[in-house]
Design a protein around this motif. Structure first.
Motif, PDB file in Angstrom:
ATOM      1  N   LEU A 198       0.819  -1.217   0.000  1.00  0.00           N
ATOM      2  CA  LEU A 198       0.000   0.000   0.000  1.00  0.00           C
ATOM      3  C   LEU A 198       0.855   1.271   0.000  1.00  0.00           C
ATOM      4  O   LEU A 198       0.326   2.367  -0.135  1.00  0.00           O
ATOM      5  N   TRP A 199       2.157   1.132   0.206  1.00  0.00           N
ATOM      6  CA  TRP A 199       3.014   2.317   0.304  1.00  0.00           C
ATOM      7  C   TRP A 199       3.765   2.538  -0.999  1.00  0.00           C
ATOM      8  O   TRP A 199       4.327   1.613  -1.572  1.00  0.00           O
ATOM      9  N   MET A 200       3.789   3.774  -1.412  1.00  0.00           N
ATOM     10  CA  MET A 200       4.563   4.141  -2.587  1.00  0.00           C
ATOM     11  C   MET A 200       6.047   3.999  -2.248  1.00  0.00           C
ATOM     12  O   MET A 200       6.470   4.383  -1.166  1.00  0.00           O
ATOM     13  N   THR A 201       6.827   3.433  -3.155  1.00  0.00           N
ATOM     14  CA  THR A 201       8.247   3.252  -2.850  1.00  0.00           C
ATOM     15  C   THR A 201       9.078   4.416  -3.380  1.00  0.00           C
ATOM     16  O   THR A 201       8.750   5.019  -4.399  1.00  0.00           O
ATOM     17  N   ASP A 202      10.159   4.683  -2.669  1.00  0.00           N
ATOM     18  CA  ASP A 202      11.108   5.702  -3.138  1.00  0.00           C
ATOM     19  C   ASP A 202      11.807   5.229  -4.410  1.00  0.00           C
ATOM     20  O   ASP A 202      12.283   6.034  -5.201  1.00  0.00           O
ATOM     21  N   ARG A 203      11.859   3.919  -4.580  1.00  0.00           N
ATOM     22  CA  ARG A 203      12.522   3.365  -5.775  1.00  0.00           C
ATOM     23  C   ARG A 203      11.757   3.784  -7.030  1.00  0.00           C
ATOM     24  O   ARG A 203      12.346   4.259  -7.995  1.00  0.00           O
ATOM     25  N   GLU A 204      10.412   3.608  -7.010  1.00  0.00           N
ATOM     26  CA  GLU A 204       9.628   3.970  -8.186  1.00  0.00           C
ATOM     27  C   GLU A 204       9.284   5.453  -8.228  1.00  0.00           C
ATOM     28  O   GLU A 204       9.028   6.007  -9.289  1.00  0.00           O
ATOM     29  N   HIS A 205       9.218   6.060  -7.046  1.00  0.00           N
ATOM     30  CA  HIS A 205       8.773   7.453  -6.963  1.00  0.00           C
ATOM     31  C   HIS A 205       9.778   8.266  -6.152  1.00  0.00           C
ATOM     32  O   HIS A 205       9.490   8.700  -5.037  1.00  0.00           O
ATOM     33  N   PRO A 206      10.974   8.468  -6.715  1.00  0.00           N
ATOM     34  CA  PRO A 206      12.016   9.142  -5.935  1.00  0.00           C
ATOM     35  C   PRO A 206      11.743  10.636  -5.758  1.00  0.00           C
ATOM     36  O   PRO A 206      10.939  11.226  -6.493  1.00  0.00           O
ATOM     37  N   TYR A 207      12.368  11.210  -4.777  1.00  0.00           N
ATOM     38  CA  TYR A 207      12.381  12.664  -4.617  1.00  0.00           C
ATOM     39  C   TYR A 207      13.707  13.007  -3.958  1.00  0.00           C
ATOM     40  O   TYR A 207      14.436  12.123  -3.507  1.00  0.00           O
ATOM     41  N   GLU A 208      14.016  14.285  -3.924  1.00  0.00           N
ATOM     42  CA  GLU A 208      15.271  14.700  -3.290  1.00  0.00           C
ATOM     43  C   GLU A 208      14.987  15.742  -2.227  1.00  0.00           C
ATOM     44  O   GLU A 208      14.012  16.481  -2.306  1.00  0.00           O
ATOM     45  N   ARG A 209      15.883  15.781  -1.239  1.00  0.00           N
ATOM     46  CA  ARG A 209      15.828  16.822  -0.211  1.00  0.00           C
ATOM     47  C   ARG A 209      17.105  17.631  -0.314  1.00  0.00           C
ATOM     48  O   ARG A 209      18.168  17.074  -0.558  1.00  0.00           O
ATOM     49  N   LEU A 210      16.960  18.907  -0.109  1.00  0.00           N
ATOM     50  CA  LEU A 210      18.159  19.739  -0.126  1.00  0.00           C
ATOM     51  C   LEU A 210      18.903  19.549   1.181  1.00  0.00           C
ATOM     52  O   LEU A 210      18.295  19.508   2.254  1.00  0.00           O
ATOM     53  N   GLY A 211      20.213  19.441   1.078  1.00  0.00           N
ATOM     54  CA  GLY A 211      21.030  19.414   2.289  1.00  0.00           C
ATOM     55  C   GLY A 211      20.720  18.219   3.164  1.00  0.00           C
ATOM     56  O   GLY A 211      20.190  17.206   2.734  1.00  0.00           O
ATOM     57  N   ASN A 212      21.042  18.364   4.417  1.00  0.00           N
ATOM     58  CA  ASN A 212      20.890  17.284   5.374  1.00  0.00           C
ATOM     59  C   ASN A 212      19.534  17.425   6.066  1.00  0.00           C
ATOM     60  O   ASN A 212      19.453  17.727   7.247  1.00  0.00           O
ATOM     61  N   GLN A 213      18.458  17.219   5.303  1.00  0.00           N
ATOM     62  CA  GLN A 213      17.137  17.512   5.847  1.00  0.00           C
ATOM     63  C   GLN A 213      16.373  16.246   6.178  1.00  0.00           C
ATOM     64  O   GLN A 213      16.629  15.177   5.639  1.00  0.00           O
ATOM     65  N   SER A 214      15.378  16.395   7.045  1.00  0.00           N
ATOM     66  CA  SER A 214      14.754  15.213   7.624  1.00  0.00           C
ATOM     67  C   SER A 214      13.366  14.903   7.072  1.00  0.00           C
ATOM     68  O   SER A 214      12.812  13.863   7.377  1.00  0.00           O
ATOM     69  N   PHE A 215      12.792  15.780   6.260  1.00  0.00           N
ATOM     70  CA  PHE A 215      11.410  15.565   5.828  1.00  0.00           C
ATOM     71  C   PHE A 215      11.255  14.219   5.112  1.00  0.00           C
ATOM     72  O   PHE A 215      12.030  13.887   4.219  1.00  0.00           O
ATOM     73  N   THR A 216      10.252  13.465   5.504  1.00  0.00           N
ATOM     74  CA  THR A 216       9.988  12.184   4.844  1.00  0.00           C
ATOM     75  C   THR A 216       8.605  12.235   4.218  1.00  0.00           C
ATOM     76  O   THR A 216       7.641  12.655   4.847  1.00  0.00           O
ATOM     77  N   TRP A 217       8.533  11.803   2.975  1.00  0.00           N
ATOM     78  CA  TRP A 217       7.296  11.909   2.200  1.00  0.00           C
ATOM     79  C   TRP A 217       6.697  10.510   2.084  1.00  0.00           C
ATOM     80  O   TRP A 217       7.150   9.704   1.285  1.00  0.00           O
ATOM     81  N   ARG A 218       5.703  10.223   2.912  1.00  0.00           N
ATOM     82  CA  ARG A 218       5.079   8.905   2.901  1.00  0.00           C
ATOM     83  C   ARG A 218       3.777   8.992   2.106  1.00  0.00           C
ATOM     84  O   ARG A 218       2.941   9.848   2.365  1.00  0.00           O
ATOM     85  N   ARG A 219       3.629   8.071   1.171  1.00  0.00           N
ATOM     86  CA  ARG A 219       2.532   8.191   0.213  1.00  0.00           C
ATOM     87  C   ARG A 219       1.838   6.864  -0.018  1.00  0.00           C
ATOM     88  O   ARG A 219       2.471   5.815   0.026  1.00  0.00           O
ATOM     89  N   GLY A 220       0.546   6.920  -0.285  1.00  0.00           N
ATOM     90  CA  GLY A 220      -0.204   5.727  -0.632  1.00  0.00           C
ATOM     91  C   GLY A 220      -0.031   5.417  -2.107  1.00  0.00           C
ATOM     92  O   GLY A 220       0.128   6.322  -2.924  1.00  0.00           O
ATOM     93  N   ALA A 221      -0.087   4.135  -2.445  1.00  0.00           N
ATOM     94  CA  ALA A 221       0.190   3.711  -3.824  1.00  0.00           C
ATOM     95  C   ALA A 221      -1.025   3.041  -4.437  1.00  0.00           C
ATOM     96  O   ALA A 221      -0.905   2.083  -5.179  1.00  0.00           O
ATOM     97  N   HIS A 222      -2.227   3.551  -4.147  1.00  0.00           N
ATOM     98  CA  HIS A 222      -3.434   2.792  -4.490  1.00  0.00           C
ATOM     99  C   HIS A 222      -4.640   3.733  -4.461  1.00  0.00           C
ATOM    100  O   HIS A 222      -4.547   4.838  -3.911  1.00  0.00           O
TER     101      HIS A 222
END
Lengths: 190, 565
Positions: free
Chosen positions: B84-108
């Motif tokens: 049910l979770w979108m993977t970073d492998r198929e749906h990558p994103y980048e963060r600037l610098g040493n940042q902590s934001f995590t993007w959790r997404r549904g895949a359905h």
């Protein structure tokens, strides 16, 4: 939200630390630098018969058969084999293998034979002493505590562990937050 | 002639609401969802007993490294719900610098409405006025009285279990279903707060679970919450609010809904002569085949970052930095709730009491600092989510019968305060399309820049100290800091409440949307996911997305009826 069920575990923080540090600890597991850590360990992705015998014997000593199943009757060793071969990565396997080897060496020295070959009372005596040291002295053997946590999890998540030793309701139907313990005297498995 | 009256991009919490309202108004609606279809029989894992799961239902390190290398794993991610979770492998994103934001997404289909925490709180009159009062961001173009009837509307349909607590900072609903009970530990703290800190109130969490389903809810096939706490596996009872259990079936039964899964939007099509969105280009995520669909109005509900990217990736000559971005505010003011402070304590006593069932929500201590007046050196405040219970089994010291006996009886009571801090709108916290990197469907990926400012740092430090003081003053012992604000005094990584990058405002020069979630620039374009939020407040935001979605959809239907669109 956070997973409070996880935080509620009596050993939650310790086991998390042990897991995340597994790789780093693999090289310096156990009490001091015994002969065990110097020798070359198997790279097989499967736990050997002697490793499984040690795990089974320790699991059954920690969680013996009483009026409910013990660890072996509940299938704990097979769960650990499956974690080792299918779930763990190389760091995890090295951590376990080194930790088990250290324990085996310790018991060979202190008991004169393989732990699995000892009598139940000798096993209980020696493992009891080791356990007390592991919990009493910081850094004595973190692998042992991590392994024990895995054994406990495998047992209390098994069907006999959850439903006979503890209490489990798949579909509770309702929640009540402050009821007499006498009505529900056993720890909920989940 | 357009294919549809309306296209809704995204089937999560906000898109599901828009689809339901528009379909019920008689519009022909197409919902585009980039994820897979959701089939409860196949996709829900809520009936697995612990011994039926593999590997304690934990995701392995190898899979984590492969699929979740950026986001890591959250408490809600299990082996059995991993699909049910979108993977970073198929749906990558980048963060600037040493940042902590995590993007959790549904895949359905249903998106994060299947995976959310379900805490449901209204924003207050104060929250809609505070930007104007303290000068941060821009003024909300909406006041509490404008949105209150829509909170009523969505609460009645969704089903919210909660008490009417009579607190102005957390307005009550009209249609609450019976609240879950407190634990003994919560009742203890609640009572002690009355003397130690009378302006701090511990209340039962309000949650989108059916505890007394209405006829309207049962007619949709929804049932009562069974207190299983298996919510992140999908709910075969439809007992918590999700698009899948509630809004999509309601839209479906009108006969007006067309739902297209596996449909990722590449761009919105803009007609510069008419200044309208005429339709969308999509790519089928399975076949890679592209197609175009047209409609009279477009709602973009692809979640904050997804919506922002779609608008930016649809740039034209007239809107070179992204559609509807004449204000230059699209992609700015990214906010999330701040985490990083968790303080626990042992609660003495109550050893003759226990719980039964598994409650899928904690208690709550609503905002109290700087409320109703600004008093501290920092602005805004926080709320605490409160978790409590008796310790369960584990691996304490000892072997043999004694070990078993120790685990068989429940341990002592514990309680934990988890601060959710407010984030100020900062134009330099941004979402931008990557200049060179694209996903496998050719869409530029997101580059996210979200850092804590001095206000967020000061606020989380204060929240942490207050938590220690609250538990200490209650006479609890064994205080422990499970998470302690570090030098950075908080983190953006645990809340999954990203919002604000297409904010509402009164002035088209400083905001993307008007008070009806309608683009200032392009009148037939609406956005009602979290990107519209003008400030973050401290409350879990989904209920507010629902209310604004329903209100905007009905407004759009009115405009369409009047011929104004």
């Amino acid at each position: 939200m956070t997973d409070f069920m996880m935080l509620q575990r009596r050993d939650a923080l310790k086991s998390l630390l042990a897991l995340s540090a597994a790789g780093a600890l693999a090289a310096c597991v156990g009490e001091g630098k015994s002969e065990g850590s110097a020798k070359k360990l198997s790279a097989s992705p499967k736990l050997s018969a002697s490793e499984m015998a040690l795990i089974s014997a320790m699991a059954q000593t920690i969680i013996p058969k009483t009026d409910t199943a013990g660890a072996v009757e509940a299938g704990v060793p097979a769960v650990i084999q499956s974690l080792f071969t299918e779930w763990g990565d190389d760091n995890y396997r090295t951590y376990w293998r080194a930790g088990l080897d250290n324990l085996e060496q310790h018991f060979l020295k202190s008991g004169g034979q393989a732990f699995a070959k000892m009598t139940p009372s000798q096993q209980a005596n020696l493992l009891g002493k080791y356990d007390a040291k592991a919990y009493g002295e910081a850094g004595f053997d973190d692998f042992y505590k991590s392994m024990k946590s895995t054994i406990a999890t495998a047992y209390y998540m098994s069907e006999p562990g959850a439903t006979e030793e503890l209490a489990y309701e798949a579909v509770p139907g309702e929640w009540r937050g402050c009821v007499p313990l006498s009505e529900f005297p056993k720890t909920w498995a989940t | 002639m357009a294919d549809f009256d309306a296209i809704v991009v995204g089937s999560g919490i906000s898109g599901g609401w828009v689809a339901k309202e528009l379909c019920e108004r008689g519009l022909k609606v197409c919902v585009l969802e980039r994820g897979k279809p959701t089939k409860p029989d196949r996709d829900y894992s809520d009936f697995l007993d612990p011994w039926e799961t593999q590997h304690f239902d934990r995701i392995s390190n190898d899979v984590k490294k492969r699929d979740f290398s950026i986001t890591g794993l959250s408490y809600a991610q299990k082996e059995s719900n991993r699909h049910l979770w979108m993977t970073d492998r198929e749906h990558p994103y980048e963060r600037l610098g040493n940042q902590s934001f995590t993007w959790r997404r549904g895949a359905h289909v249903g998106g994060r409405s299947l995976l959310w925490g379900r805490a449901s709180y209204r924003l207050s009159a104060y929250d809609f006025e505070v930007n104007k009062a303290d000068g941060e961001g821009v003024d909300w173009p909406v006041r509490y009285d404008d949105i209150a009837p829509w909170y009523d509307h969505v609460e009645k349909f969704a089903g919210i279990a909660g008490n009417r607590d009579g607190l102005a900072q957390l307005p009550d609903g009209k249609h609450f279903q019976p609240a879950f009970e407190h634990t003994c530990a919560e009742l203890d703290l609640k009572e002690k707060l009355k003397t130690s800190f009378p302006d701090r109130h511990l209340i039962m969490g309000r949650v989108a679970h059916l505890t007394q389903p209405t006829e309207e809810q049962t007619a949709l096939g929804r049932g009562q919450c069974q207190a299983r706490n298996r919510c992140h596996h999908g709910c075969s009872y439809g007992a918590y609010f999700s698009s899948n259990a509630a809004t999509l079936p309601a839209a479906e039964r009108t006969g007006n809904l067309t739902l297209l899964p596996n449909s990722a939007v590449s761009k919105l099509l803009h007609d510069p002569v008419e200044n309208r969105i005429t339709g969308v280009e999509i790519v089928n995520t399975i076949t890679g085949v592209g197609s175009t669909h047209t409609a009279k109005i477009i709602f973009v509900n692809a979640s904050t970052i997804g919506t922002t990217l779609i608008l930016q990736n649809s740039a034209t000559e007239a809107y070179p930095t992204g559609l509807a971005n004449s204000s230059d505010q699209l992609g700015r003011n990214l906010m999330d709730h701040i985490g990083g402070s968790q303080v626990g304590a042992h609660v003495p006593g109550h050893l003759d009491r226990y719980v039964t069932g598994r409650r899928a929500i904690g208690a709550y201590i609503p905002r109290y600092r700087n409320y109703p007046k600004q008093e501290e050196s920092y602005k805004r405040g926080w709320g605490y989510q409160v978790y409590s219970g008796r310790q369960g089994w584990g691996a304490p010291s000892g072997v043999g019968d004694g070990f078993k006996a120790a685990n068989r009886a429940p341990g002592p009571w514990g309680i934990m305060l988890d601060a959710f801090g407010e984030c100020l709108p900062n134009p330099n916290n941004t979402v931008r399309p990557h200049k060179t990197k694209a996903d496998k469907w050719g869409q530029p990926i997101a580059v996210i820049h979200l850092t804590l400012g001095p206000n967020e740092k000061a606020l989380m430090k204060a929240a942490h100290q207050d938590a220690l003081d609250i538990l200490d003053a209650a006479g609890f012992d064994g205080l422990y800091e499970a998470q302690k604000p570090s030098e950075d005094s908080g983190v953006f990584k645990v809340r999954t409440h990203e919002m604000g990058t297409a904010r509402m405002g009164r002035d088209p020069k400083t905001s993307v949307l008007n008070g009806w979630n309608q683009s200032h620039d392009i009148p037939n374009l609406f956005v009602t996911d979290g990107s519209f939020m003008t400030s973050s407040a401290v409350q879990n935001p989904s209920l507010t997305y629902m209310a604004f979605s329903a209100r905007a959809a009905n407004h759009a239907a009115d405009l369409l009826q009047e011929g104004a669109l």
